[in-house]
Design a protein around this motif. Structure first.
Motif, PDB file in Angstrom:
ATOM      1  N   GLU A  21       0.844  -1.201   0.000  1.00 14.85           N
ATOM      2  CA  GLU A  21       0.000   0.000   0.000  1.00 14.85           C
ATOM      3  C   GLU A  21       0.875   1.245   0.000  1.00 14.85           C
ATOM      4  OE1 GLU A  21      -3.289   0.211  -0.094  1.00 14.85           O
ATOM      5  OE2 GLU A  21      -3.891  -1.832   0.387  1.00 14.85           O
ATOM      6  N   GLU A  40      -4.054   6.535   5.738  1.00 15.83           N
ATOM      7  CA  GLU A  40      -4.918   6.630   4.564  1.00 15.83           C
ATOM      8  C   GLU A  40      -4.132   6.109   3.371  1.00 15.83           C
ATOM      9  OE1 GLU A  40      -7.103   9.916   1.692  1.00 15.83           O
ATOM     10  OE2 GLU A  40      -5.877  10.595   3.359  1.00 15.83           O
ATOM     11  N   SER A  43      -6.608   2.523  -1.137  1.00 17.56           N
ATOM     12  CA  SER A  43      -7.661   1.522  -0.948  1.00 17.56           C
ATOM     13  C   SER A  43      -8.557   1.805   0.252  1.00 17.56           C
ATOM     14  CB  SER A  43      -7.047   0.122  -0.814  1.00 17.56           C
ATOM     15  OG  SER A  43      -6.289   0.031   0.370  1.00 17.56           O
ATOM     16  N   GLY A  44      -8.209   2.749   1.114  1.00 16.62           N
ATOM     17  CA  GLY A  44      -9.071   3.061   2.247  1.00 16.62           C
ATOM     18  C   GLY A  44      -8.335   3.550   3.483  1.00 16.62           C
ATOM     19  N   TRP A  46      -7.048   2.823   7.462  1.00 12.76           N
ATOM     20  CA  TRP A  46      -6.545   1.706   8.245  1.00 12.76           C
ATOM     21  C   TRP A  46      -6.175   2.168   9.649  1.00 12.76           C
ATOM     22  CZ3 TRP A  46      -5.958  -3.111   5.889  1.00 12.76           C
ATOM     23  CH2 TRP A  46      -6.130  -3.129   4.508  1.00 12.76           C
ATOM     24  N   TRP A  54      -2.954  -4.373  11.321  1.00 17.48           N
ATOM     25  CA  TRP A  54      -3.692  -3.400  10.523  1.00 17.48           C
ATOM     26  C   TRP A  54      -5.117  -3.898  10.270  1.00 17.48           C
ATOM     27  CZ3 TRP A  54      -2.157   1.374   9.905  1.00 17.48           C
ATOM     28  CH2 TRP A  54      -0.798   1.668   9.990  1.00 17.48           C
ATOM     29  N   GLN A  55      -6.083  -2.987  10.453  1.00 18.99           N
ATOM     30  CA  GLN A  55      -7.492  -3.289  10.209  1.00 18.99           C
ATOM     31  C   GLN A  55      -8.106  -2.157   9.405  1.00 18.99           C
ATOM     32  OE1 GLN A  55      -8.907  -3.500  14.239  1.00 18.99           O
ATOM     33  NE2 GLN A  55      -8.514  -5.681  14.389  1.00 18.99           N
ATOM     34  N   ARG A  56      -8.937  -2.507   8.404  1.00 19.60           N
ATOM     35  CA  ARG A  56      -9.680  -1.481   7.659  1.00 19.60           C
ATOM     36  C   ARG A  56     -10.715  -0.877   8.593  1.00 19.60           C
ATOM     37  NH1 ARG A  56     -10.140  -1.865   1.789  1.00 19.60           N
ATOM     38  NH2 ARG A  56     -11.396  -0.010   2.046  1.00 19.60           N
ATOM     39  N   ASP A  58     -12.888   1.838   7.375  1.00 17.39           N
ATOM     40  CA  ASP A  58     -13.734   2.738   6.590  1.00 17.39           C
ATOM     41  C   ASP A  58     -15.050   2.117   6.144  1.00 17.39           C
ATOM     42  OD1 ASP A  58     -12.552   0.972   4.854  1.00 17.39           O
ATOM     43  OD2 ASP A  58     -11.758   2.482   3.499  1.00 17.39           O
ATOM     44  N   LYS A  59     -15.417   0.971   6.694  1.00 19.23           N
ATOM     45  CA  LYS A  59     -16.681   0.333   6.320  1.00 19.23           C
ATOM     46  C   LYS A  59     -17.840   1.280   6.628  1.00 19.23           C
ATOM     47  CE  LYS A  59     -19.511  -3.723   6.933  1.00 19.23           C
ATOM     48  NZ  LYS A  59     -19.677  -5.014   7.574  1.00 19.23           N
ATOM     49  N   SER A  63     -17.025   6.263  -0.419  1.00 17.80           N
ATOM     50  CA  SER A  63     -15.726   6.208  -1.066  1.00 17.80           C
ATOM     51  C   SER A  63     -15.552   7.416  -1.961  1.00 17.80           C
ATOM     52  CB  SER A  63     -15.582   4.917  -1.877  1.00 17.80           C
ATOM     53  OG  SER A  63     -16.563   4.889  -2.893  1.00 17.80           O
TER      54      SER A  63
END
Length: 67
Positions: A21, A40, A43-44, A46, A54-56, A58-59, A63
């Motif tokens: 990333e 940031e 892809s989103g 984190w 690391w965890q996303r 932005d759910k 977007s």
């Protein structure tokens, strides 16, 4: 870019980059003895803490860019 954060020892650093990333922005925070890194990427958004990888995060957020 591989952001580094202070390790638990005052004289050490550790790499905490998101493999594969490109990091566009990074923010560091500390709360209740835990270090948190926000990043940031294209892809989103984190988050990484001293107790998790690391965890996303932005759910549910729209977007795209603002403005």
């Amino acid at each position: 870019m591989l952001p580094s954060a202070l390790a638990t020892r005052a004289d050490g650093w550790r790499e905490v980059g998101l493999r594969g990333e490109e990091v566009l922005a990074v923010a560091l925070a500390s709360a209740e003895g835990e270090q948190v890194i926000y990043a940031e990427t294209h892809s989103g958004l984190w988050r990484q803490t001293t107790t998790s990888g690391w965890q996303r995060i932005d759910k549910g957020l729209p977007s795209g860019t603002f403005g």
